[in-house]
Design a protein around this motif. Structure first.
Motif, PDB file in Angstrom:
ATOM      1  N   ALA A 133     -12.056  -1.559  -0.314  1.00 27.58           N
ATOM      2  CA  ALA A 133     -11.223  -0.369  -0.155  1.00 27.58           C
ATOM      3  C   ALA A 133     -11.367   0.263   1.229  1.00 27.58           C
ATOM      4  O   ALA A 133     -10.720   1.264   1.524  1.00 27.58           O
ATOM      5  N   TYR A 145      -7.691  -4.565  -2.165  1.00 26.50           N
ATOM      6  CA  TYR A 145      -7.819  -3.156  -1.772  1.00 26.50           C
ATOM      7  C   TYR A 145      -7.374  -2.251  -2.917  1.00 26.50           C
ATOM      8  O   TYR A 145      -8.084  -1.312  -3.316  1.00 26.50           O
ATOM      9  N   PRO A 166      -7.042  -3.028   5.551  1.00 23.31           N
ATOM     10  CA  PRO A 166      -8.284  -3.227   4.796  1.00 23.31           C
ATOM     11  C   PRO A 166      -9.112  -4.316   5.482  1.00 23.31           C
ATOM     12  O   PRO A 166      -8.981  -5.502   5.199  1.00 23.31           O
ATOM     13  N   GLN A 172      -4.415  -6.672   0.673  1.00 24.75           N
ATOM     14  CA  GLN A 172      -3.969  -5.455   0.000  1.00 24.75           C
ATOM     15  C   GLN A 172      -4.215  -5.494  -1.504  1.00 24.75           C
ATOM     16  O   GLN A 172      -4.476  -4.468  -2.126  1.00 24.75           O
ATOM     17  N   ARG A 174     -10.732   0.863   5.056  1.00 25.67           N
ATOM     18  CA  ARG A 174      -9.555   0.660   5.908  1.00 25.67           C
ATOM     19  C   ARG A 174      -9.853   1.119   7.336  1.00 25.67           C
ATOM     20  O   ARG A 174     -10.612   2.062   7.550  1.00 25.67           O
ATOM     21  N   THR A 185       0.845  -1.192   0.000  1.00 30.40           N
ATOM     22  CA  THR A 185       0.000   0.000   0.000  1.00 30.40           C
ATOM     23  C   THR A 185       0.873   1.232   0.000  1.00 30.40           C
ATOM     24  O   THR A 185       2.000   1.196   0.485  1.00 30.40           O
TER      25      THR A 185
END
Length: 475
Positions: A339, A326, A346, A323, A341, A24
């Motif tokens: 998406a 995500y 996530p 991830q 968090r 990320t």
């Protein structure tokens, strides 16, 4: 997201040392952080994972012919590494197979690469939990009953998930400790075992009774699980200094180094533990240390180190397996819920991942199969070859198209040869996975086609978002 403001495709992270992977990019910056030595260490550390602690017993039924599989697998893996290196020269963004497939063939290919790799991560989590149960059994008897073993495997999956829900603050420290403990038993057996090597323990060259080619293909399909992570440097290309030069070199050197550790470790286990004992072993490295030094204390120590390593691996990969969806959700290729968090995690992705891995674990334990780990590994072999093959196809696309800006004419013959080897290697692994694993893997992929159809329909109703993504693909 990157500082350009466009939606970048993110990638499936490498299989081990998850804390080191740029799953990320919340900071908004994408600075180059490490050179060739660190990139090489990242690849090697990511390839060498928890699965190696059980694989010597998994390939033992095929005989010492599986050592030949190691050699052929290494050649294929290095060819794949060279392909990733050339693709990274062409497109040095973070993303690996996702970026290459999406750039060459569009959103659907990019989605398929991301979906298949996501499947690989959570199915691998189930496989790692099963492998960890074998070493837990050395310390606490849990393997004597199917449901006890299943409950232990589920516990090993859910504890890291609960830790992830608490936040990512200590993930790096956990991964550092687990990585150190991972290498201790591997090096102890790989190097020390050579001094206790007894050829009488090796067993037959071809123990499965089938053809040599069939035994090599079947054992190689199992061994690929240990090579997941060969794409690490290309996935992390945006974090590497001079990625056009260093990604390929780091990938090849790291893959070769990991292969050497694997080969020595497996050879030492084969030579330290009697073949008939190894075939039924649930903790081959512990058995090897017990055979080398006598008693059980060494085996207990190795089992504890292996268990901590696998739990640490599960801890990081529970996060990273969330991830990929995500990032895909940020690009509009996965449902928006992925998406969300909380505390840097996530949470929806973590929850879905651990639930799916748990259901798969229960299914494989209740199906009556005595080879749970092997089946899960073979499923990941099939799903992992999808992004690998798509990346190789992207390289073929660039070579055949012959566009001057994308193909180095001086290297055309060499690149074409290496790409052909990598493509044949990927297809060979699919064949070696077997009908049952391909059957399960294809079902997972077909579900992805339905998901993509829904997401594509939603994206068509948002033309502005689609235009941004299309601009990014052609950038």
């Amino acid at each position: 997201m990157h500082d350009t403001g466009t939606a970048r495709p993110s990638a499936p992270a490498s299989r081990e040392n998850p804390a080191a992977s740029p799953a990320t990019e919340e900071s908004g910056r994408h600075a180059c952080r490490f050179g060739l030595p660190v990139a090489t260490a990242l690849v090697m550390g990511n390839i060498i994972g928890g699965g190696i602690f059980l694989l010597p017993a998994s390939v033992a039924p095929y005989g010492t012919v599986s050592l030949l599989s190691f050699g052929l697998l290494t050649v294929g893996a290095i060819a794949l590494a060279l392909v990733f290196g050339r693709l990274a020269q062409r497109d040095p963004r973070t993303g690996g197979p996702y970026v290459y497939a999406r750039g060459a063939f569009g959103d659907f290919a990019g989605f398929l690469a991301a979906w298949a790799y996501w499947i690989t991560t959570w199915v691998s989590n189930a496989a790692l939990a099963v492998a960890a149960v074998g070493y837990l059994d050395v310390l606490i008897p849990v393997n004597h009953h199917r449901w006890t073993a299943c409950l232990a495997a589920l516990t090993l999956q859910w504890l890291p998930a609960l830790a992830n829900f608490a936040g990512t603050r200590y993930v790096g420290a956990v991964q550092l400790v687990s990585t150190v403990l991972k290498f201790v038993p591997l090096l102890l057996v790989a190097i020390g075992g050579l001094f206790f090597f007894d050829p009488d323990n090796l067993g037959p060259f071809r123990a499965s009774g089938g053809s040599t080619i069939g035994a090599v293909s079947a054992s190689a399909a199992l061994l690929l699980f240990s090579y997941l992570g060969v794409e690490s440097a290309s996935v992390s290309a945006g974090e590497v200094k001079n990625p056009r030069r260093n990604v390929g070199r780091a990938t090849v050197i790291g893959t070769a180094g990991a292969a050497l550790v694997y080969l020595l470790g497996t050879l030492s286990v084969f030579g330290s533990v009697a073949h008939d004992r190894l075939v039924t072993s649930t903790a081959p490295f512990s058995d090897a240390v017990n055979a080398m030094f006598g008693g059980t204390w060494g085996g207990w120590a190795v089992a504890l180190a292996a268990l901590v390593s696998m739990v640490g691996c599960l801890n990081g990969w529970t996060l990273l397996s969330a991830q990929t969806p995500y990032a895909a959700a940020q690009d509009g290729l996965f449902p928006k819920a992925f998406a969300r968090r909380r505390r840097g995690v996530p949470t929806v992705g973590v929850a879905v991942t651990v639930v799916l891995a748990s259901l798969l674990t229960v299914y494989n334990y209740t199906s009556g199969s005595a080879k749970v780990f092997e089946m899960l590994v073979l499923v990941t072999t099939f799903t992992a070859t999808v992004p690998y093959l798509l990346a190789t196809a992207a390289q073929i696309f660039h070579l055949v198209s012959g566009r001057r800006e994308r193909v180095d004419r001086a290297r055309l013959v060499r690149d074409a040869t290496v790409t052909a080897v990598a493509a044949g290697f990927s297809i060979w692994l699919v064949a070696g996975a077997g009908y049952a694993a391909v059957y399960q893997g294809v079902l997972f992929l077909f579900v992805g086609v339905i998901v993509y159809a829904v997401m594509a329909a939603r994206r068509q109703s948002q033309p502005d978002h689609a235009d941004v993504n299309n601009a990014d693909v052609t950038a």
